[in-house]
Write a protein that holds these residues in place. Structure first.
Motif, PDB file in Angstrom:
ATOM      1  N   GLN A 126       0.829  -1.220   0.000  1.00  0.00           N
ATOM      2  CA  GLN A 126       0.000   0.000   0.000  1.00  0.00           C
ATOM      3  C   GLN A 126       0.857   1.262   0.000  1.00  0.00           C
ATOM      4  O   GLN A 126       0.505   2.263  -0.623  1.00  0.00           O
ATOM      5  CB  GLN A 126      -0.902   0.009   1.232  1.00  0.00           C
ATOM      6  N   MET A 127       1.978   1.199   0.706  1.00  0.00           N
ATOM      7  CA  MET A 127       2.883   2.350   0.781  1.00  0.00           C
ATOM      8  C   MET A 127       3.491   2.644  -0.593  1.00  0.00           C
ATOM      9  O   MET A 127       3.608   3.792  -1.004  1.00  0.00           O
ATOM     10  CB  MET A 127       3.962   1.986   1.803  1.00  0.00           C
ATOM     11  N   ARG A 128       3.853   1.597  -1.322  1.00  0.00           N
ATOM     12  CA  ARG A 128       4.423   1.794  -2.669  1.00  0.00           C
ATOM     13  C   ARG A 128       3.394   2.442  -3.587  1.00  0.00           C
ATOM     14  O   ARG A 128       3.710   3.328  -4.380  1.00  0.00           O
ATOM     15  CB  ARG A 128       4.854   0.450  -3.279  1.00  0.00           C
ATOM     16  N   GLU A 129       2.139   1.990  -3.458  1.00  0.00           N
ATOM     17  CA  GLU A 129       1.053   2.551  -4.274  1.00  0.00           C
ATOM     18  C   GLU A 129       0.824   4.022  -3.938  1.00  0.00           C
ATOM     19  O   GLU A 129       0.706   4.865  -4.815  1.00  0.00           O
ATOM     20  CB  GLU A 129      -0.235   1.768  -4.008  1.00  0.00           C
ATOM     21  N   ALA A 130       0.757   4.294  -2.634  1.00  0.00           N
ATOM     22  CA  ALA A 130       0.531   5.667  -2.180  1.00  0.00           C
ATOM     23  C   ALA A 130       1.671   6.576  -2.641  1.00  0.00           C
ATOM     24  O   ALA A 130       1.455   7.716  -3.058  1.00  0.00           O
ATOM     25  CB  ALA A 130       0.410   5.711  -0.655  1.00  0.00           C
ATOM     26  N   TYR A 131       2.881   6.068  -2.579  1.00  0.00           N
ATOM     27  CA  TYR A 131       4.069   6.837  -2.972  1.00  0.00           C
ATOM     28  C   TYR A 131       3.957   7.245  -4.436  1.00  0.00           C
ATOM     29  O   TYR A 131       4.208   8.387  -4.813  1.00  0.00           O
ATOM     30  CB  TYR A 131       5.310   5.974  -2.746  1.00  0.00           C
ATOM     31  N   TYR A 132       3.551   6.283  -5.254  1.00  0.00           N
ATOM     32  CA  TYR A 132       3.431   6.562  -6.684  1.00  0.00           C
ATOM     33  C   TYR A 132       2.338   7.604  -6.949  1.00  0.00           C
ATOM     34  O   TYR A 132       2.518   8.540  -7.722  1.00  0.00           O
ATOM     35  CB  TYR A 132       3.150   5.271  -7.465  1.00  0.00           C
ATOM     36  N   LEU A 133       1.207   7.429  -6.265  1.00  0.00           N
ATOM     37  CA  LEU A 133       0.085   8.354  -6.468  1.00  0.00           C
ATOM     38  C   LEU A 133       0.422   9.769  -5.997  1.00  0.00           C
ATOM     39  O   LEU A 133       0.076  10.747  -6.637  1.00  0.00           O
ATOM     40  CB  LEU A 133      -1.155   7.865  -5.713  1.00  0.00           C
ATOM     41  N   GLN A 134       1.108   9.867  -4.844  1.00  0.00           N
ATOM     42  CA  GLN A 134       1.398  11.188  -4.281  1.00  0.00           C
ATOM     43  C   GLN A 134       2.521  11.912  -5.009  1.00  0.00           C
ATOM     44  O   GLN A 134       2.488  13.128  -5.151  1.00  0.00           O
ATOM     45  CB  GLN A 134       1.793  11.056  -2.803  1.00  0.00           C
ATOM     46  N   TYR A 135       3.539  11.171  -5.438  1.00  0.00           N
ATOM     47  CA  TYR A 135       4.748  11.829  -5.943  1.00  0.00           C
ATOM     48  C   TYR A 135       5.064  11.475  -7.393  1.00  0.00           C
ATOM     49  O   TYR A 135       6.068  11.922  -7.930  1.00  0.00           O
ATOM     50  CB  TYR A 135       5.948  11.484  -5.036  1.00  0.00           C
ATOM     51  N   ASN A 136       4.189  10.677  -8.006  1.00  0.00           N
ATOM     52  CA  ASN A 136       4.389  10.240  -9.380  1.00  0.00           C
ATOM     53  C   ASN A 136       5.812   9.726  -9.565  1.00  0.00           C
ATOM     54  O   ASN A 136       6.503  10.057 -10.531  1.00  0.00           O
ATOM     55  CB  ASN A 136       4.100  11.402 -10.348  1.00  0.00           C
ATOM     56  N   SER A 137       6.248   8.949  -8.594  1.00  0.00           N
ATOM     57  CA  SER A 137       7.615   8.472  -8.579  1.00  0.00           C
ATOM     58  C   SER A 137       7.600   7.043  -8.047  1.00  0.00           C
ATOM     59  O   SER A 137       6.704   6.671  -7.296  1.00  0.00           O
ATOM     60  CB  SER A 137       8.424   9.387  -7.662  1.00  0.00           C
ATOM     61  N   ASN A 138       8.594   6.256  -8.432  1.00  0.00           N
ATOM     62  CA  ASN A 138       8.634   4.854  -8.032  1.00  0.00           C
ATOM     63  C   ASN A 138       9.504   4.703  -6.789  1.00  0.00           C
ATOM     64  O   ASN A 138      10.671   5.096  -6.791  1.00  0.00           O
ATOM     65  CB  ASN A 138       9.194   4.045  -9.212  1.00  0.00           C
ATOM     66  N   LEU A 139       8.936   4.149  -5.714  1.00  0.00           N
ATOM     67  CA  LEU A 139       9.652   4.045  -4.440  1.00  0.00           C
ATOM     68  C   LEU A 139      10.934   3.227  -4.590  1.00  0.00           C
ATOM     69  O   LEU A 139      11.994   3.609  -4.090  1.00  0.00           O
ATOM     70  CB  LEU A 139       8.744   3.446  -3.363  1.00  0.00           C
ATOM     71  N   GLN A 140      10.849   2.089  -5.311  1.00  0.00           N
ATOM     72  CA  GLN A 140      12.050   1.263  -5.473  1.00  0.00           C
ATOM     73  C   GLN A 140      13.162   2.036  -6.179  1.00  0.00           C
ATOM     74  O   GLN A 140      14.317   2.001  -5.753  1.00  0.00           O
ATOM     75  CB  GLN A 140      11.735  -0.002  -6.285  1.00  0.00           C
ATOM     76  N   GLU A 141      12.804   2.750  -7.245  1.00  0.00           N
ATOM     77  CA  GLU A 141      13.817   3.498  -8.006  1.00  0.00           C
ATOM     78  C   GLU A 141      14.445   4.591  -7.150  1.00  0.00           C
ATOM     79  O   GLU A 141      15.654   4.827  -7.207  1.00  0.00           O
ATOM     80  CB  GLU A 141      13.201   4.101  -9.271  1.00  0.00           C
TER      81      GLU A 141
END
Length: 324
Positions: A126-141
């Protein structure tokens, strides 16, 4: 967690909850030059996160304004961080903390360690999804580009959220313990990789067995062995994983104690842990804190923080119990 140990937060859904009334009260509290901070604390720390999100919706439709935006504009300093932090759903709050830990000047490694060593597969997803939605960025990258070495490899493994769940294999535990023991003796790159693979991918139940076996083989506690053999953030992250497997509330009690005493008062860490754990295990964290350090968390926060910031932290920390 120890058997039969009931883990509990400090914030629960408020009974007789009325989001429209709350939104109205908040609207009044935020009006004018001054700001009724006591009212903000009374409402926002005494509602669970799901209720706060409903208040945000009611506020938006009533005033046509964003409640988080209003709080950011009207409040300042650490008090603002607490009140704004309470308004994010948990995965968004984790995402927000990780983003700021990586995007500031220099990476705040301890924030990455606290979050990624302690979250479940579901929370990580869920955190990875939220990260992408909020910052348009990939958490792993982002983690990949902001960290390095075996510390990075271990974080990259954790952020996959692929830990086995509930699975145990006693025969395998003895083998894994041997691998861990060798990794502490030999310290090659390959051994470091094996070490983090075991700690990041085996189930908590399996790791309990592995730690037991490790003690039998080496006559040493795994945490002590890791501290002796490794250093830097890699070592801190491995220790955090081991401590979270053993007793997550005790890990957070230890992190809070460090943040309060070792760095003066590391506000960001204290705020993040209190908010993130408030509906999960903060009551249990308080219990561990008192058992381990003799003073209550309530007492230590009172000593180090002040004003409405202190009031807000204590309101989150206190819940219903009166053990200070």
């Amino acid at each position: 967690m120890f058997c039969g140990d009931y883990v509990q937060g400090t914030i629960f859904p408020a009974p007789n909850f009325n989001p429209i009334m709350d939104a109205q009260m908040l609207g009044g509290a935020l009006q004018g030059f001054g700001c009724d901070k006591d009212m903000l604390i009374d409402i926002l720390t005494q509602r669970c996160n799901a209720q706060r999100l409903m208040i945000t919706e009611a506020f938006q439709s009533m005033y046509g304004r964003d409640l988080i935006g209003e709080l950011k504009e009207k409040l300042s300093d650490h008090f603002k961080e607490v009140m704004v932090g309470l308004m994010y759903p948990p995965p968004s709050y984790d995402a927000h903390e990780l983003w700021h830990a990586m995007k500031g000047a220099g990476t705040e490694e301890n924030c990455l360690i606290d979050i990624l060593a302690s979250r479940t597969n579901g929370e990580i997803f869920q955190m990875r999804e939220a990260y992408y939605l909020q910052y348009n960025s990939n958490l792993q990258e982002d983690i990949y580009s902001e960290t390095s070495g075996h510390f990075r490899d271990t974080l990259m493994n954790l952020v996959q959220g692929t830990r086995e769940e509930g699975y145990t294999d006693p025969a395998m535990a003895a083998q894994d313990a041997m691998v861990l023991w060798e990794a502490c003796q030999q310290k090659t790159g390959e051994h470091k990789t094996m070490l983090q693979m075991i700690l990041c991918n085996k189930s908590y139940q399996q790791l309990w067995l592995v730690f037991q076996e490790f003690q039998n083989i080496s006559g040493q506690d795994l945490v002590d062995a890791i501290n002796e053999c490794y250093d830097g953030y890699f070592q801190e992250l491995l220790v955090a994983i081991v401590l979270c497997v053993r007793d997550k509330p005790a890990y957070f009690a230890y992190r809070l104690h460090n943040a309060i005493h070792d760095f003066g008062f590391h506000n960001k860490t204290v705020i993040r842990i209190l908010i993130a754990r408030s509906e999960i295990d903060l009551m249990t964290i308080r219990k561990r804190y008192k058992e381990r350090y003799g003073k209550s968390l309530f007492h230590d926060i009172k000593n180090f923080a002040s004003g409405h910031y202190e009031k807000a932290l204590l309101a989150i920390c206190a819940g219903d119990a009166e053990d200070y």
